[in-house]
Design an enzyme around this catalytic site. Structure first.
Site, PDB file in Angstrom:
ATOM      1  N   THR A  72     -12.441  44.941 -13.883  1.00 47.87           N
ATOM      2  CA  THR A  72     -12.087  43.606 -13.392  1.00 47.87           C
ATOM      3  C   THR A  72     -13.450  42.596 -13.223  1.00 47.87           C
ATOM      4  O   THR A  72     -14.470  43.356 -12.751  1.00 47.87           O
ATOM      5  CB  THR A  72     -11.356  42.994 -12.115  1.00 47.87           C
ATOM      6  OG1 THR A  72     -11.441  41.976 -11.675  1.00 47.87           O
ATOM      7  CG2 THR A  72     -12.279  44.115 -10.989  1.00 47.87           C
ATOM      8  N   ASN A 122      -0.490  37.927  -5.963  1.00 54.73           N
ATOM      9  CA  ASN A 122      -1.373  37.748  -7.253  1.00 54.73           C
ATOM     10  C   ASN A 122      -0.690  36.555  -8.033  1.00 54.73           C
ATOM     11  O   ASN A 122      -1.376  35.949  -9.041  1.00 54.73           O
ATOM     12  CB  ASN A 122      -1.825  38.829  -7.956  1.00 54.73           C
ATOM     13  CG  ASN A 122      -0.555  39.565  -8.004  1.00 54.73           C
ATOM     14  OD1 ASN A 122      -0.488  40.490  -6.947  1.00 54.73           O
ATOM     15  ND2 ASN A 122      -0.044  39.618  -9.267  1.00 54.73           N
ATOM     16  N   CYS A 135      -6.662  35.543  -9.980  1.00 56.21           N
ATOM     17  CA  CYS A 135      -6.227  35.547  -8.811  1.00 56.21           C
ATOM     18  C   CYS A 135      -6.976  36.197  -7.830  1.00 56.21           C
ATOM     19  O   CYS A 135      -7.373  36.152  -6.519  1.00 56.21           O
ATOM     20  CB  CYS A 135      -4.943  36.371  -8.754  1.00 56.21           C
ATOM     21  SG  CYS A 135      -4.758  37.767  -9.752  1.00 56.21           S
ATOM     22  N   THR A 136      -7.825  37.484  -8.175  1.00 51.19           N
ATOM     23  CA  THR A 136      -8.517  38.234  -7.291  1.00 51.19           C
ATOM     24  C   THR A 136      -9.934  37.622  -6.955  1.00 51.19           C
ATOM     25  O   THR A 136     -10.091  37.768  -5.629  1.00 51.19           O
ATOM     26  CB  THR A 136      -8.985  39.644  -8.261  1.00 51.19           C
ATOM     27  OG1 THR A 136      -7.681  40.170  -8.621  1.00 51.19           O
ATOM     28  CG2 THR A 136      -9.585  40.697  -7.346  1.00 51.19           C
TER      29      THR A 136
END
EC number: 1.2.1.12
Length: 341
Positions: free
Chosen positions: A217, A322, A158-159
């Protein structure tokens, strides 16, 4: 052309929201769902009631081992339900599912996701980053999909879906020398409600509702995979914060060509209204995170929150749901690859 037929493996947050997105978009037909841990009557309940996105506006019921999902003015989805732990045992072919969304978070490599092809699926879309499957971000590199060779693909994270469209527009117009990304990220299901054990990543095991938790991440580095010109130029980290949904990316970058904030706003607005419409959005409103719950965009640029130190050094802010923005892109990616079949 008939709609692409879809199976969903894993009826968790993303699995259920992919189904919601499929119903609302009406561009694909979901024909099968597999989850070994959720009975069919429990699936009805979980799909109907959602603490974050609200009650499903249509109807959902089960008849035998089928879920029946309908919404006014949209196509009905009659969905065969399986409860297999082994993905190779799921009869996707018998259910008529050509495209399988792998949303368990478990089968994220080509080798593991390949099991779905044994059950009759033609393509697998992993709804998570993958160590070895090609990653596609709609609006950024989806056109590089190769129907003949790409049978198992990843929709990235999602990021990455939030950051990549923004990075693409900035890099195309001004060039990015290097950049650091921070995502202030809502909690997800892997976190703990209270302090608990968490393997090697001790901080990740701390109570999600009471802490700001620094976390790793791969989202920024993954942008280098979907935009090769940015490979090695971006990295990033995350702060997990006690909100249920909606996250925000902060991209701090050095630019090759000098730009004013107005220059930056202009090119992002043009992209949001043009080639990236539906993926990237633009706002000058005084928004906060809850304003984006159930937003279908991958990335919503916040013009008012973005700042520059000088014409070559900028901090750009972009919001994303997200859960739901990402789930919409999964459906869009399936719709796109189906046109290449």
């Amino acid at each position: 052309m008939s709609k692409p037929t879809v199976g969903i493996n894993g009826f968790g947050r993303i699995g259920r929201l992919v189904l919601r997105a499929a119903v609302e978009k009406d561009s694909v037909n979901v024909v099968a769902v597999n989850d070994p841990f959720i009975s069919i009557d429990y699936m009805v309940y979980l799909f109907q009631y959602d603490s974050t996105h609200g009650r499903f506006k249509g109807t959902v019921k089960h008849e035998g081992d089928y879920l029946i999902v309908a919404n006014e003015g949209k196509s009905q989805h009659k969905i065969k339900v399986y409860n297999s732990k082994d993905p190779a045992e799921i009869q996707w072919g018998a259910a008529g599912a050509d495209y399988v969304v792998e949303s368990t978070g478990v089968f994220t490599t080509i080798e593991k996701a390949n099991a779905h092809l044994k059950g009759g699926a033609k393509k697998v879309i992993i709804s998570a980053p993958s160590a070895d499957a090609p990653m596609f971000v709609v609006g950024v590199n989806h056109e590089k999909y190769d129907h003949a060779n790409d049978h198992i693909i990843s929709n990235a994270s999602c990021t990455t879906n939030c950051l990549a469209p923004l990075a693409k527009v900035i890099n195309d117009n001004f060039g990015i020398i290097e950049g650091l990304m921070t995502t202030v990220h809502a909690v997800t299901a892997t976190q703990k409600t209270v302090d608990g054990p968490s393997g090697k990543l001790w901080r990740d095991g701390r109570g999600a509702g009471q802490n700001i938790i620094p976390a790793s991440t791969g989202a920024a580095k993954a942008v280098g995979k979907v935009i090769p010109e940015l490979n090695g130029k971006l990295t990033g980290m995350a702060f997990r914060v006690p909100t249920p949904d909606v996250s925000v990316v902060d991209l701090t970058a050095r630019l090759e060509k000098p730009a004013s904030l107005d220059d930056i706003k202009r090119v992002i607005k043009a992209a949001a209204e043009g080639p990236l419409k539906g993926v990237l959005a633009y706002t000058e409103d005084q928004v906060v995170s809850t304003d984006f719950v159930s937003d279908t965009h991958s990335s919503i640029f916040d013009a008012g929150a973005s700042i520059i130190l000088n014409p070559n050094f900028v901090k750009l802010i972009s919001w994303y749901d997200n859960e739901f923005g990402y789930s919409n892109r999964v459906v869009d990616l399936i719709s796109y690859i189906a046109t290449k079949a």
